[in-house]
Design a protein around this motif. Structure first.
Motif, mmCIF file in Angstrom:
data_model
loop_
_atom_site.group_PDB
_atom_site.id
_atom_site.type_symbol
_atom_site.label_atom_id
_atom_site.label_comp_id
_atom_site.label_asym_id
_atom_site.label_seq_id
_atom_site.Cartn_x
_atom_site.Cartn_y
_atom_site.Cartn_z
ATOM 1 N N GLU A 105 7.916 5.112 -3.085
ATOM 2 C CA GLU A 105 8.216 4.726 -1.912
ATOM 3 C C GLU A 105 8.508 3.092 -2.000
ATOM 4 O OE1 GLU A 105 4.954 7.157 0.661
ATOM 5 O OE2 GLU A 105 4.201 5.402 -0.215
ATOM 6 N N CYS B 6 2.144 7.217 -8.519
ATOM 7 C CA CYS B 6 1.013 6.204 -8.715
ATOM 8 C C CYS B 6 0.994 4.969 -7.488
ATOM 9 C CB CYS B 6 0.970 5.326 -9.866
ATOM 10 S SG CYS B 6 0.576 5.980 -11.212
ATOM 11 N N ARG B 7 -0.197 4.364 -7.148
ATOM 12 C CA ARG B 7 -0.110 3.333 -6.268
ATOM 13 C C ARG B 7 0.373 2.060 -6.777
ATOM 14 N NH1 ARG B 7 -0.238 4.838 -0.744
ATOM 15 N NH2 ARG B 7 -1.310 6.600 -0.608
ATOM 16 N N THR C 290 -0.093 -0.863 -6.169
ATOM 17 C CA THR C 290 -1.486 -1.869 -6.299
ATOM 18 C C THR C 290 -2.132 -1.548 -7.621
ATOM 19 O OG1 THR C 290 -2.664 -0.488 -4.758
ATOM 20 C CG2 THR C 290 -1.760 -2.621 -3.856
ATOM 21 N N GLU C 291 -2.348 -0.253 -8.292
ATOM 22 C CA GLU C 291 -2.773 0.315 -9.314
ATOM 23 C C GLU C 291 -2.043 -0.420 -10.680
ATOM 24 O OE1 GLU C 291 -3.015 4.307 -8.765
ATOM 25 O OE2 GLU C 291 -4.833 4.085 -7.194
ATOM 26 N N GLU D 186 0.857 -1.037 0.132
ATOM 27 C CA GLU D 186 -0.194 -0.030 0.026
ATOM 28 C C GLU D 186 1.143 1.156 -0.156
ATOM 29 O OE1 GLU D 186 -3.119 0.341 -0.399
ATOM 30 O OE2 GLU D 186 -3.611 -1.674 -0.584
ATOM 31 N N LEU D 187 1.929 1.307 -0.952
ATOM 32 C CA LEU D 187 2.813 2.275 -1.204
ATOM 33 C C LEU D 187 2.661 3.001 -2.518
ATOM 34 C CD1 LEU D 187 5.819 0.655 0.600
ATOM 35 C CD2 LEU D 187 4.237 2.308 1.605
ATOM 36 N N THR D 188 3.173 4.000 -2.701
ATOM 37 C CA THR D 188 3.579 4.547 -3.995
ATOM 38 C C THR D 188 4.563 4.026 -4.752
ATOM 39 O OG1 THR D 188 4.844 6.469 -3.512
ATOM 40 C CG2 THR D 188 2.549 6.970 -3.414
#
Length: 283
Positions: free
Chosen positions: A121, A160-161, A163-164, A116-118
């Protein structure tokens, strides 16, 4: 002499995490008589191989031949039953986890894809081995992260995330994390998985251009032939052939180890060995 170190072994550099000039901090990996068990079964048996300093060394073999298990032992995810992995003559088990991470960066198959990071990150996690507890980023860290993202073509996705992203984009971000770690040795387990043809070609060119000591497993034998300086073929947990790609990838070995009928010719553009498979018949 200490039990874990060979006579005449070089002293490992501390490593500041910065990119070095040509020929600097190129360390060698020696795997000596390695036996590794997983889930109660001996998966790698008596493996002996070398990843020479500054070269790309490939592991190829059918599914279940022990490639991933061997790589997990190199980046210390698994402990061997017997044998050892030496980094420039020093047993990696003698190193602290942080010191080991400054020297060896890994891209495993088990990706941990629910960060759950960019994107930025995730890549910045590669700088962790160089940071004291609660220490923030400095200019050198930011530069390394930006360069790693640019190298894999993901600079425009930094906010962006994770997870995306698509599977291929996630793969490139995790590779950027390994690059940001600025380690002496890259250990990559199927790094071209999920990548389209263009990004596979770009990745292989990037690996060759970096000239870090690299130990990589590849399913694509033609990719292995084009990018690797040396290949080790694993079959049922044992190294059955080693050498330059054109010396190893012979029709008889392809039939015996992979169970395929193939011809090996010269690539018309690069001169590398090119394997043409017969999809109509068995070996």
């Amino acid at each position: 002499m200490r039990a874990g170190r060979r006579a005449g072994a070089a002293v490992l550099p501390e490593g500041a995490g910065a990119e070095d000039g040509p020929g600097e901090r190129r360390l060698r990996i020696d795997i000596e008589d390695l036996n590794v068990a997983y889930a109660g079964r001996m998966v790698v048996a008596g493996a002996h191989l070398i990843a020479a300093a500054g070269e790309i060394t490939g592991l190829v073999g059918p599914n279940g031949s022990g490639k991933s298990t061997l790589l997990r032992t190199v980046y210390r995810h698994l402990r061997p039953v017997a044998g050892r992995v030496l980094l420039q003559g020093t047993d990696i088990r003698e190193l602290s986890p942080a010191r080991s991470a400054r020297h060896i960066a890994a891209l495993p198959q088990e990706r941990g894809e629910d960060f759950e990071l960019t994107v930025r990150e995730v890549v910045a996690m590669g700088r962790t081995p160089y940071k004291r507890a609660f220490a923030g980023e400095d200019a050198a860290d930011r530069d390394m992260v930006a360069r790693a993202l640019a190298d894999v073509g993901m600079a425009n996705h930094s906010a962006c995330r994770f997870t995306e992203l698509s599977g291929g984009e996630r793969q490139r971000v995790l590779l950027a994390r390994a690059f940001a770690q600025a380690a002496d040795v890259l250990v990559l387990d199927e790094p071209t998985n999920h990548l389209d043809i263009r990004h596979q070609v770009e990745l292989l060119a990037l690996l060759r251009g970096r000239r870090r000591t690299t130990l990589v497993s590849l399913h694509d034998l033609n990719a292995a032939a084009s990018v690797c300086d040396r290949l080790h073929v694993l079959h049922e947990g044992r190294v059955v052939a080693s050498g330059a790609p054109r010396d190893v990838l012979r029709p008889a070995l392809l039939a015996e180890v992979f169970g395929v009928r193939a011809a090996v010719v010269e690539h018309p553009l690069t001169g590398d060995p090119l394997i043409a498979f017969d999809h109509r018949e068995g070996p």
